[in-house]
Motif scaffolding. Sequence first.
Motif, PDB file in Angstrom:
ATOM      1  N   GLY A  71       0.785  -1.212  -0.031  1.00 19.14           N
ATOM      2  CA  GLY A  71       0.079  -0.119  -0.116  1.00 19.14           C
ATOM      3  C   GLY A  71       0.831   1.207  -0.047  1.00 19.14           C
ATOM      4  O   GLY A  71       0.673   2.319  -0.516  1.00 19.14           O
ATOM      5  N   ALA A  72       1.926   1.203   0.778  1.00 22.41           N
ATOM      6  CA  ALA A  72       2.778   2.479   1.065  1.00 22.41           C
ATOM      7  C   ALA A  72       3.510   2.605  -0.344  1.00 22.41           C
ATOM      8  O   ALA A  72       3.764   3.707  -0.891  1.00 22.41           O
ATOM      9  CB  ALA A  72       3.615   2.134   2.088  1.00 22.41           C
ATOM     10  N   PHE A  73       4.054   1.651  -1.054  1.00 23.40           N
ATOM     11  CA  PHE A  73       4.480   1.668  -2.283  1.00 23.40           C
ATOM     12  C   PHE A  73       3.798   2.409  -3.419  1.00 23.40           C
ATOM     13  O   PHE A  73       4.184   3.140  -4.279  1.00 23.40           O
ATOM     14  CB  PHE A  73       4.900   0.398  -2.970  1.00 23.40           C
ATOM     15  N   PHE A  74       2.417   1.868  -3.450  1.00 21.17           N
ATOM     16  CA  PHE A  74       1.358   2.633  -4.649  1.00 21.17           C
ATOM     17  C   PHE A  74       1.328   3.822  -4.051  1.00 21.17           C
ATOM     18  O   PHE A  74       0.841   4.820  -5.245  1.00 21.17           O
ATOM     19  CB  PHE A  74       0.179   1.767  -4.668  1.00 21.17           C
ATOM     20  N   ILE A  75       1.093   4.116  -2.796  1.00 22.35           N
ATOM     21  CA  ILE A  75       0.926   5.829  -2.802  1.00 22.35           C
ATOM     22  C   ILE A  75       2.093   6.647  -2.921  1.00 22.35           C
ATOM     23  O   ILE A  75       1.903   7.750  -3.463  1.00 22.35           O
ATOM     24  CB  ILE A  75       0.524   5.862  -1.014  1.00 22.35           C
ATOM     25  N   VAL A  76       3.206   6.143  -2.847  1.00 24.48           N
ATOM     26  CA  VAL A  76       4.383   6.916  -3.110  1.00 24.48           C
ATOM     27  C   VAL A  76       4.592   7.078  -4.617  1.00 24.48           C
ATOM     28  O   VAL A  76       4.992   8.155  -5.075  1.00 24.48           O
ATOM     29  CB  VAL A  76       5.718   6.196  -2.578  1.00 24.48           C
ATOM     30  N   ILE A  77       4.399   6.093  -5.493  1.00 25.16           N
ATOM     31  CA  ILE A  77       4.252   5.805  -6.765  1.00 25.16           C
ATOM     32  C   ILE A  77       3.207   7.036  -7.367  1.00 25.16           C
ATOM     33  O   ILE A  77       3.486   7.895  -8.298  1.00 25.16           O
ATOM     34  CB  ILE A  77       4.347   4.709  -7.408  1.00 25.16           C
ATOM     35  N   ALA A  78       2.071   6.900  -6.613  1.00 25.45           N
ATOM     36  CA  ALA A  78       1.010   7.951  -7.313  1.00 25.45           C
ATOM     37  C   ALA A  78       1.373   9.351  -6.938  1.00 25.45           C
ATOM     38  O   ALA A  78       1.140  10.300  -7.780  1.00 25.45           O
ATOM     39  CB  ALA A  78      -0.403   7.566  -6.615  1.00 25.45           C
ATOM     40  N   ASN A  79       1.989   9.514  -5.752  1.00 24.64           N
ATOM     41  CA  ASN A  79       2.451  10.931  -5.314  1.00 24.64           C
ATOM     42  C   ASN A  79       3.290  11.313  -6.380  1.00 24.64           C
ATOM     43  O   ASN A  79       3.494  12.647  -6.937  1.00 24.64           O
ATOM     44  CB  ASN A  79       2.756  11.216  -4.009  1.00 24.64           C
ATOM     45  N   LEU A  80       4.425  10.636  -6.640  1.00 25.45           N
ATOM     46  CA  LEU A  80       5.342  10.991  -7.647  1.00 25.45           C
ATOM     47  C   LEU A  80       4.911  11.453  -8.909  1.00 25.45           C
ATOM     48  O   LEU A  80       5.152  12.357  -9.736  1.00 25.45           O
ATOM     49  CB  LEU A  80       6.415  10.050  -7.810  1.00 25.45           C
ATOM     50  N   VAL A  81       3.996  10.223  -9.442  1.00 24.26           N
ATOM     51  CA  VAL A  81       3.148  10.746 -11.079  1.00 24.26           C
ATOM     52  C   VAL A  81       2.410  12.055 -10.958  1.00 24.26           C
ATOM     53  O   VAL A  81       2.573  12.529 -11.834  1.00 24.26           O
ATOM     54  CB  VAL A  81       2.399   9.515 -11.302  1.00 24.26           C
ATOM     55  N   VAL A  82       1.622  12.379  -9.922  1.00 18.20           N
ATOM     56  CA  VAL A  82       1.185  13.466  -9.734  1.00 18.20           C
ATOM     57  C   VAL A  82       1.989  14.681  -9.681  1.00 18.20           C
ATOM     58  O   VAL A  82       1.663  15.810 -10.378  1.00 18.20           O
ATOM     59  CB  VAL A  82       0.098  13.517  -8.588  1.00 18.20           C
ATOM     60  N   ASP A  83       3.117  14.649  -9.109  1.00 19.58           N
ATOM     61  CA  ASP A  83       3.923  15.673  -9.190  1.00 19.58           C
ATOM     62  C   ASP A  83       4.533  15.838 -10.317  1.00 19.58           C
ATOM     63  O   ASP A  83       4.892  17.238 -10.815  1.00 19.58           O
ATOM     64  CB  ASP A  83       5.074  15.550  -8.026  1.00 19.58           C
ATOM     65  N   ILE A  84       5.076  14.882 -10.988  1.00 17.74           N
ATOM     66  CA  ILE A  84       5.386  15.208 -12.216  1.00 17.74           C
ATOM     67  C   ILE A  84       4.493  15.761 -13.084  1.00 17.74           C
ATOM     68  O   ILE A  84       5.000  16.568 -14.261  1.00 17.74           O
ATOM     69  CB  ILE A  84       6.068  13.783 -12.653  1.00 17.74           C
ATOM     70  N   LEU A  85       3.322  15.160 -13.201  1.00 15.34           N
ATOM     71  CA  LEU A  85       2.248  15.707 -14.017  1.00 15.34           C
ATOM     72  C   LEU A  85       1.932  17.078 -13.892  1.00 15.34           C
ATOM     73  O   LEU A  85       1.565  17.838 -14.656  1.00 15.34           O
ATOM     74  CB  LEU A  85       0.964  14.829 -13.968  1.00 15.34           C
ATOM     75  N   TYR A  86       1.837  17.435 -12.500  1.00 15.05           N
ATOM     76  CA  TYR A  86       1.834  18.820 -12.117  1.00 15.05           C
ATOM     77  C   TYR A  86       2.757  19.668 -12.730  1.00 15.05           C
ATOM     78  O   TYR A  86       2.490  20.922 -13.371  1.00 15.05           O
ATOM     79  CB  TYR A  86       1.678  18.915 -10.820  1.00 15.05           C
ATOM     80  N   ALA A  87       3.968  19.439 -12.722  1.00 19.65           N
ATOM     81  CA  ALA A  87       5.026  20.126 -13.464  1.00 19.65           C
ATOM     82  C   ALA A  87       4.920  20.402 -15.057  1.00 19.65           C
ATOM     83  O   ALA A  87       5.223  21.377 -15.657  1.00 19.65           O
ATOM     84  CB  ALA A  87       6.482  19.542 -13.247  1.00 19.65           C
ATOM     85  N   VAL A  88       4.308  19.242 -15.621  1.00 28.37           N
ATOM     86  CA  VAL A  88       4.137  19.062 -17.040  1.00 28.37           C
ATOM     87  C   VAL A  88       2.810  20.252 -17.173  1.00 28.37           C
ATOM     88  O   VAL A  88       2.950  20.949 -18.304  1.00 28.37           O
ATOM     89  CB  VAL A  88       3.769  17.754 -17.430  1.00 28.37           C
ATOM     90  N   ILE A  89       2.214  20.030 -16.550  1.00 29.04           N
ATOM     91  CA  ILE A  89       0.628  20.835 -16.863  1.00 29.04           C
ATOM     92  C   ILE A  89       0.925  22.373 -16.647  1.00 29.04           C
ATOM     93  O   ILE A  89       0.559  23.232 -17.557  1.00 29.04           O
ATOM     94  CB  ILE A  89      -0.328  20.221 -16.101  1.00 29.04           C
ATOM     95  N   ASP A  90       1.367  22.684 -15.497  1.00 25.19           N
ATOM     96  CA  ASP A  90       1.716  24.029 -15.032  1.00 25.19           C
ATOM     97  C   ASP A  90       3.117  24.546 -15.458  1.00 25.19           C
ATOM     98  O   ASP A  90       3.872  24.038 -15.018  1.00 25.19           O
ATOM     99  CB  ASP A  90       1.616  24.263 -13.612  1.00 25.19           C
ATOM    100  N   PRO A  91       3.152  25.559 -16.364  1.00 20.44           N
ATOM    101  CA  PRO A  91       4.605  26.109 -16.929  1.00 20.44           C
ATOM    102  C   PRO A  91       5.223  26.710 -15.837  1.00 20.44           C
ATOM    103  O   PRO A  91       6.245  27.060 -15.988  1.00 20.44           O
ATOM    104  CB  PRO A  91       3.928  26.851 -18.102  1.00 20.44           C
ATOM    105  N   ARG A  92       4.528  27.188 -14.891  1.00 23.53           N
ATOM    106  CA  ARG A  92       5.237  27.759 -13.541  1.00 23.53           C
ATOM    107  C   ARG A  92       6.040  27.088 -12.860  1.00 23.53           C
ATOM    108  O   ARG A  92       6.811  27.569 -12.052  1.00 23.53           O
ATOM    109  CB  ARG A  92       4.164  28.944 -12.844  1.00 23.53           C
ATOM    110  N   VAL A  93       5.621  25.923 -12.832  1.00 27.77           N
ATOM    111  CA  VAL A  93       6.329  24.849 -11.957  1.00 27.77           C
ATOM    112  C   VAL A  93       7.459  24.222 -12.742  1.00 27.77           C
ATOM    113  O   VAL A  93       7.136  23.710 -13.892  1.00 27.77           O
ATOM    114  CB  VAL A  93       5.440  23.692 -11.338  1.00 27.77           C
ATOM    115  N   ARG A  94       8.588  23.968 -12.156  1.00 28.34           N
ATOM    116  CA  ARG A  94       9.638  23.662 -12.693  1.00 28.34           C
ATOM    117  C   ARG A  94      10.401  22.399 -11.890  1.00 28.34           C
ATOM    118  O   ARG A  94      10.145  22.280 -10.725  1.00 28.34           O
ATOM    119  CB  ARG A  94      11.022  24.477 -12.726  1.00 28.34           C
ATOM    120  N   LEU A  95      10.715  21.486 -12.804  1.00 23.19           N
ATOM    121  CA  LEU A  95      11.393  20.259 -12.179  1.00 23.19           C
ATOM    122  C   LEU A  95      13.016  20.644 -12.044  1.00 23.19           C
ATOM    123  O   LEU A  95      13.687  20.778 -12.837  1.00 23.19           O
ATOM    124  CB  LEU A  95      11.278  19.095 -12.892  1.00 23.19           C
ATOM    125  N   THR A  96      13.491  20.628 -10.939  1.00 18.30           N
ATOM    126  CA  THR A  96      14.922  20.980 -10.697  1.00 18.30           C
ATOM    127  C   THR A  96      15.580  19.921 -10.017  1.00 18.30           C
ATOM    128  O   THR A  96      15.109  19.078  -9.347  1.00 18.30           O
ATOM    129  CB  THR A  96      15.196  22.024  -9.861  1.00 18.30           C
TER     130      THR A  96
END
Length: 66
Positions: free
Chosen positions: A41-66
């Motif tokens: 369960g913890a593994f899937f929650i961590v992976i889901a959070n990682l995917v959401v963070d990456i997609l948020y950076a892709v969708i919103d141009p103000r956010v950068r992945l550093t």
Amino acid sequence: MLLGGAILTESTFSLPGIGKYAVDAITNNDLPKVLGVVMVGAFFIVIANLVVDILYAVIDPRVRLT
């Protein structure tokens, strides 16, 4: 909450799954099984959070992945 939803869904539709497995492990005091279910369960929650963070950076141009 993840396991609670799984248990509710499995009991509603009479499906065997990880929720039933977890409940059986808890009632039998089988610690390795309980730890395995929690780790999955913890593994899937961590992976889901990682995917959401990456997609948020892709969708919103103000956010950068550093």
